[in-house]
Design an enzyme around this catalytic site. Structure first.
Site, PDB file in Angstrom:
ATOM      1  N   PRO A 590      -5.687   0.157  -1.899  1.00  0.00           N
ATOM      2  CA  PRO A 590      -5.806  -0.525  -3.196  1.00  0.00           C
ATOM      3  C   PRO A 590      -6.048   0.421  -4.366  1.00  0.00           C
ATOM      4  CG  PRO A 590      -7.672  -1.052  -1.750  1.00  0.00           C
ATOM      5  CD  PRO A 590      -6.700  -0.278  -0.926  1.00  0.00           C
ATOM      6  N   GLU A 663       7.730   0.815  -8.891  1.00  0.00           N
ATOM      7  CA  GLU A 663       8.560   0.515 -10.058  1.00  0.00           C
ATOM      8  C   GLU A 663       8.296  -0.840 -10.695  1.00  0.00           C
ATOM      9  OE1 GLU A 663      11.596   2.134  -7.547  1.00  0.00           O
ATOM     10  OE2 GLU A 663      12.604   2.965  -9.300  1.00  0.00           O
TER      11      GLU A 663
HETATM   12 MO1  MOS Z   1      12.745   5.882  -8.867  1.00  0.00          MO
HETATM   13  S1  MOS Z   1      13.927   5.791 -10.591  1.00  0.00           S
HETATM   14  O1  MOS Z   1      13.837   5.405  -7.706  1.00  0.00           O
HETATM   15  O2  MOS Z   1      12.190   7.446  -8.655  1.00  0.00           O
END
Ligand code: MOS
Length: 697
Positions: A590, A663
């Protein structure tokens, strides 16, 4: 170093980074820190025109300078195979594809001397007219065969035009995002050294195995010739996902001079040579019934690539998986300009694409008079809109509800421009988020030593994410031993097939063979198998297991909430609060997971308000190619970032139950901020960044 922390199971505990002490005390060696006897340095000579050919290269003055060993250029460079990687096909011809492309490399005993000599090299060009400005009506835009990462260019389900024509409510918006550069703290640096017919390359990469594979093909080396080592990486964000010119130039130069050569790129060189996010222009058309339920969704995206390589950002693909619509069309076009090559930058596709769709959804909420959280809940779906596949798990609604609760959304006054507080207009906004949860084949080796310790090797990369720590936790639990008995080694191409630390699929991919090899080793030890002097090793390759999974749609989901304050006089925008709630499968650690999401949200804030790479039409150069002029959000820009998780058990992923979370933190944040801008001021922000000029009332 001893670690006192130990408990079982390790997964789920906030273990601090295993290499953290090494990093903060300067013991960790990054690619540009490796000391080698006889090391010399390469310095790139960049093209100063945007398009043309090199007519003549005068290297005489440079070669005569003290400390200069050689100048590498198209007449003495090793020949390369054309493997379709135009950005790496260096010094093979006299073509200048863009401003800043390497035309020579000076090799000298110190970087300073190499740099000084590089400035003495005279290059004459045949200049050609260039075309470097992206625009949504560029006549050169075309539909490529596929978009990143080999997704279909166009999808078309149902009858979008008829559904739009019959819809009670219509939204038709154009959204623009600028070029943005990845800007990791550590610049790209590569050092190549030959020894006994093998070249070892110390480089800063998200993918040691892939770098070795590409170099082998590019140079036509025998298998096993290239050994790539990348123990520590100071940030990547996608532009270290594939090899860049520095690594090719280092290998070429080491081959030419017969000594170890280091090539480190400067910040301005990074802007031209290592990739960036393309500018995009998106058109989103939504048709809905009076209650805001979508009947049609069309998302069209345009972007740029270079003449070296076709890279098409998959911005419209975001709309293929997000909200229910029986009629759904997505498409992409791209134009090849005389510019540096755009590539992956954190959440390629989803980051710009979510700005388009999540902004348009806010406009739909306004048009229907429906709360924007409620609108998203109404358009939730159990099956992936484009494919019709069931989701392995989809907890978007829970993220939205939990985010609304934490943020204090209930009772929000929906009227725009209704909250003035001294010199500030105030508003709040929301956006959904998703990111694909991919898992890809990887090999790992687990070894039991006679001293009771374990060594686990996997060609992963820890680019600052905490991947090494998370994998150690997973390995320790699989072996049923405390974490400080496990040494987990990453960043070495000799460890075998491994997936890139990118696409948020690192931990998901690497953990599979790590856990399986560890389980197997534990079983063998339990059955009394003796440990030979060099250790007992179990190896697992997940290729078959990954391929045998059921066909379902796998995504992480999230919801972002933003509060903005806009200065009525100057257009200055502040973001006092951001809340992100995520469903990302199992959270292995975490602490490091939260850091990933805080980083992503900060990058989203930065993308919303600050980041813009400005292309100069005259020179073809990105004008603001340094950290003074290219603004990245700093601590002073970041106020209260709140990160939370909802439980997301999902056994359709991988043995660790991991979806990846590198991401998704950036996805939707710019839209949440732009939507809050509308709520604050009554003005729609359809173009990023929302700088003071755009935000001024
Ligand atoms: Mo990410 S743009 O797949 O490092």
């Amino acid at each position: 170093m001893t670690r006192t922390w130990q408990t079982a199971p390790a997964v789920g505990h906030p273990l601090t980074r295993i290499e953290g002490l090494d990093k903060v005390t300067g013991h960790a060696r990054y690619a540009g820190d490796i000391a080698l006897p006889g090391l010399v340095h390469g310095w790139v000579v960049p093209a100063t025109v945007a398009r043309g050919r090199v007519r003549a290269l005068d290297v005489g003055a440079a070669l005569a300078m003290p400390g200069v060993l050689a100048v590498l250029h198209r007449e003495n460079a090793p020949r390369l195979a054309d493997i379709g990687e135009g950005t790496l096909f260096l010094f093979q011809n006299d073509r200048v594809p863009h401003h800043g492309a390497p035309v020579a490399l000076v090799i000298a005993d110190t970087p300073e001397r190499a740099r000084e000599a590089a400035e003495r090299i005279r290059v004459d060009y045949f200049e050609e007219p260039h075309d470097v400005l992206f625009r949504p009506d560029h006549p050169g835009l075309y539909e490529p065969d596929h978009v990143n990462p080999r997704l279909p260019t166009v999808t078309d389900k149902g009858d979008v035009d008829a559904a739009l024509a019959g819809a009670a409510v219509l939204v038709d918006g154009e959204y623009r995002t600028p070029a943005q550069h990845n800007n990791a703290m550590e610049p790209h640096s590569s050092t190549a050294a030959w020894a006994e017919r093998r070249v070892t390359v110390f480089t800063s990469t998200q993918h040691a195995f892939g770098t070795a594979r590409t170099l082998t093909r590019l140079f036509g080396f025998d298998p096993g010739t290239v050994h790539v080592v990348s123990e520590h990486v100071g940030g990547g964000f996608g532009n270290k996902g594939l090899p860049r010119p520095d690594v090719v130039l280092a290998v070429m130069a080491a081959t030419l001079v017969g000594r170890p050569v280091r090539v480190t790129l400067t910040r301005p060189q990074l802007f031209a040579l290592t990739g960036y996010r393309t500018p995009t222009a998106q058109r989103v058309r939504l048709g809905a019934d009076a209650d805001g339920r979508l009947v049609a969704l069309e998302h069209r995206a345009a972007s740029q690539t270079s003449t070296l390589l076709e890279f098409t950002e998959q911005s419209a693909s975001y709309s293929r998986a997000m909200y229910a619509s029986g009629n759904l069309r997505t498409s992409h076009r791209v134009v090849a300009l005389d510019v540096p090559t755009p590539r992956w930058m954190r959440a390629p596709g989803e980051a710009p694409g979510s700005f388009g769709l999540e902004s348009a959804m806010d406009e739909l909420a306004e048009a229907c008079g429906v709360d924007p959280v409620e609108l998203r809940l109404r358009n939730d779906t159990g099956t992936e809109p484009e494919s019709g596949l069931p989701f392995s798990s989809r907890r978007l609604a829970d993220c939205l509800r939990e985010g609304a609760r934490r943020f204090g959304w209930a009772g929000r006054d929906p009227r725009p421009a209704a909250r003035r507080d001294g010199r500030w207009w105030r508003g709040t906004g929301v956006a959904g988020a998703h990111y694909p949860a991919r898992t890809a084949p990887t090999v790992a080796h687990a070894t039991a030593l006679r001293d009771g310790g374990y060594v686990v090797r996997v060609g992963a990369a820890d680019i600052g994410t905490g991947a090494r720590t998370a994998l150690t936790q997973l390995a320790a639990d699989a072996l049923e031993v405390p974490v400080d008995q496990v040494r987990l080694l990453v960043g070495d191409s000799d460890f075998g097939l491994a997936q890139v630390a990118g696409g948020s699929m690192g931990t998901a991919s690497w953990s599979w063979p790590v856990m399986t090899a560890c389980h197997d080793l534990a079983r063998r030890l339990a059955s009394g198998e003796p440990i030979p002097p060099d250790g007992l090793t179990s190896t697992f390759d997940s290729t078959e297991a990954v391929g045998a999974r059921r066909d379902v749609a796998r995504y992480a989901f999230g919801a972002h909430f933003a509060e903005v304050a806009v200065d009525v006089a100057t257009g200055e925008v502040r973001v006092p609060r951001l809340t992100g709630v995520y469903a990302v499968g199992r959270v292995v650690n975490p602490l490091t997971a939260r850091s990933q999401l805080v980083g992503g949200m900060t990058m989203g804030l930065s993308c919303a308000l600050l980041e813009e790479s400005m292309m100069d039409a005259g020179t073809g150069d990105f004008l603001n190619h340094n950290l003074a002029d290219y603004h990245v959000a700093t601590n002073a820009d970041v106020r209260d970032l709140d990160v939370a998780f909802v439980d997301d058990p999902d056994d359709e992923l991988n043995p660790a139950g991991v979806k990846g979370l590198g991401e998704i933190g950036i996805v939707g944040v710019p839209a949440a901020i732009a939507n809050a801008m509308w709520h604050a001021t009554g003005v729609r922000q359809r173009e990023l960044p929302i700088n003071p000029a755009r935000a001024a009332l």
